[in-house]
Design an enzyme around this catalytic site. Sequence first.
Site, PDB file in Angstrom:
ATOM      1  N   ASN A 153      32.643  25.707 -47.647  1.00 51.82           N
ATOM      2  CA  ASN A 153      33.833  26.247 -48.294  1.00 51.82           C
ATOM      3  C   ASN A 153      34.999  26.460 -47.330  1.00 51.82           C
ATOM      4  O   ASN A 153      36.145  26.469 -47.741  1.00 51.82           O
ATOM      5  CB  ASN A 153      33.505  27.560 -49.004  1.00 51.82           C
ATOM      6  CG  ASN A 153      32.646  28.474 -48.183  1.00 51.82           C
ATOM      7  OD1 ASN A 153      31.609  28.073 -47.676  1.00 51.82           O
ATOM      8  ND2 ASN A 153      33.070  29.708 -48.013  1.00 51.82           N
ATOM      9  N   ALA A 200      31.986  27.714 -62.082  1.00 55.41           N
ATOM     10  CA  ALA A 200      33.070  27.192 -62.923  1.00 55.41           C
ATOM     11  C   ALA A 200      34.435  27.373 -62.271  1.00 55.41           C
ATOM     12  O   ALA A 200      35.305  26.501 -62.382  1.00 55.41           O
ATOM     13  CB  ALA A 200      33.057  27.913 -64.276  1.00 55.41           C
ATOM     14  N   HIS A 201      34.607  28.495 -61.550  1.00 58.93           N
ATOM     15  CA  HIS A 201      35.984  28.813 -61.137  1.00 58.93           C
ATOM     16  C   HIS A 201      36.455  28.039 -59.912  1.00 58.93           C
ATOM     17  O   HIS A 201      37.585  28.212 -59.457  1.00 58.93           O
ATOM     18  CB  HIS A 201      36.172  30.323 -60.955  1.00 58.93           C
ATOM     19  CG  HIS A 201      35.566  30.924 -59.723  1.00 58.93           C
ATOM     20  ND1 HIS A 201      36.317  31.255 -58.626  1.00 58.93           N
ATOM     21  CD2 HIS A 201      34.299  31.268 -59.421  1.00 58.93           C
ATOM     22  CE1 HIS A 201      35.531  31.784 -57.704  1.00 58.93           C
ATOM     23  NE2 HIS A 201      34.299  31.807 -58.159  1.00 58.93           N
ATOM     24  N   CYS A 328      36.023  36.312 -49.633  1.00 54.19           N
ATOM     25  CA  CYS A 328      35.371  37.607 -49.533  1.00 54.19           C
ATOM     26  C   CYS A 328      35.411  38.147 -48.111  1.00 54.19           C
ATOM     27  O   CYS A 328      35.332  39.345 -47.896  1.00 54.19           O
ATOM     28  CB  CYS A 328      33.931  37.503 -50.017  1.00 54.19           C
ATOM     29  SG  CYS A 328      33.283  35.872 -49.895  1.00 54.19           S
TER      30      CYS A 328
HETATM   31  N1  PLP Z   1      28.998  29.234 -52.696  1.00 54.07           N
HETATM   32  C1  PLP Z   1      30.072  28.713 -52.101  1.00 54.07           C
HETATM   33  C2  PLP Z   1      29.908  27.541 -51.177  1.00 54.07           C
HETATM   34  C3  PLP Z   1      31.331  29.258 -52.340  1.00 54.07           C
HETATM   35  O1  PLP Z   1      32.397  28.758 -51.724  1.00 54.07           O
HETATM   36  C4  PLP Z   1      31.447  30.347 -53.225  1.00 54.07           C
HETATM   37  C5  PLP Z   1      32.763  30.975 -53.492  1.00 54.07           C
HETATM   38  O2  PLP Z   1      33.489  31.369 -52.613  1.00 54.07           O
HETATM   39  C6  PLP Z   1      30.295  30.854 -53.804  1.00 54.07           C
HETATM   40  C7  PLP Z   1      29.088  30.273 -53.523  1.00 54.07           C
HETATM   41  C8  PLP Z   1      30.336  32.026 -54.738  1.00 54.07           C
HETATM   42  O3  PLP Z   1      30.822  31.617 -55.994  1.00 54.07           O
HETATM   43  P1  PLP Z   1      30.868  32.666 -57.172  1.00 54.07           P
HETATM   44  O4  PLP Z   1      32.158  33.378 -57.016  1.00 54.07           O
HETATM   45  O5  PLP Z   1      30.830  31.863 -58.451  1.00 54.07           O
HETATM   46  O6  PLP Z   1      29.672  33.529 -57.016  1.00 54.07           O
END
Ligand code: PLP
Length: 383
Positions: A153, A200-201, A328
């Site tokens: 990410n 989804a987001h 986060c």
């Molecule tokens: N996994 C990855 C690689 C992400 O980038 C994110 C979001 O930042 C998540 C999990 C968490 O996603 P969610 O907000 O749907 O829990």
Amino acid sequence: MTIYLDNNATTALAPEVREAMLPHLFGPAANPSSPHGPGMAARLAVGEARAQIAALIGAKPADLVMTGSAAEATHAAILGALRTLEETDHTRSHIVTTAVEHPSTLALFEDLRQQGWRVTILPVNADGLPSLSDLGAVVTERTALVSMMWANNETGVLMPVAGASAIAHAHGALFHTDAAQAAGRVPVDCGIADYLTLSAHKMHGPKGVGALYVRKGAPFRPLVHGHQERRRRGGTENVPGIVGFGAAASLAALWMDEGELVAFLRDRLEAGILARWPGAQVNGGRVARLPNTTNIRFADGRGRPVDAEELLTRLDRAGIAVSMGAACSSGGNEPSHVLTAMGLSGAEASASLRFSLSRYSTAAEIDAVLGELPALHARLVAA
Ligand code: PLP
């Protein structure tokens, strides 16, 4: 108007997704478990959305468990697998992941370590990649599960998931992949995994909806009991959210070819920044990445890291939204665990910004960002 380049944190709801959701937000009360007409309509809508999401990753609709987030999906996969194995196969007490996973996954592994599991966290190289020979050296017949994200990410780096899955399976271990950032941006095929996480987001769908692919026959126990989702996840379904996810997945599949256009804009941004900011470098830039992401480390004229938080604040004041890493963790003072795992010092990690584009990003936006840079460079580097 904000120029939004933080699409790995979350994406704007696509207009078509909003339209698909509206009847389920403002229509008649309808619990998909109810026996009447509105209940049946909700049930059908959820089923259709499930098929749309499944199609994006080559899954069968019945193999998907809808969740409240990607984080929940990952917890459901890993805990569901391990709690089953604890009962059926006592010989497997080792689990493996990488140092650059999403913070919620790493926190789960830490929790499991405290519960007695033997945990290996694979390091990554300067490009952000774990080595498959390292993985091959640690996975044994005692390994229960390997979890490796499909795409990172923070850097967008695409991980060697097919190879990792083959190694896990060769030793009878299960393989989970977090494809929250990859799905909808690059082709993702669930065929390599026992469990696959979706959100989804990250693909212009609503927040608060995720999905977990569970290979037919893979060990699984629900985190939340209840009759919904074929008894694999209790709780009344988030019908508008799931319908929105389905619409977003269908649109993402249609737009997949436009990834080249997104990559073109990302490359234009990246080249433009490097040209305007002497000493800037791309973190993870030498290997295959998501088409929409670039992570750039800024330095002053003598190669000393600059304070990216100040850069971020000044860009924000100019109406440009970017990020210092995972949403986060940004806002906290800790340097990115992803970048430090790649060998950057704390100061270098804190000198880095993530720019993440979407299919709605435009050349005019990219040029506007580049237009701000000379003044920012003069201010931060001359200061
Ligand atoms: N996994 C990855 C690689 C992400 O980038 C994110 C979001 O930042 C998540 C999990 C968490 O996603 P969610 O907000 O749907 O829990």
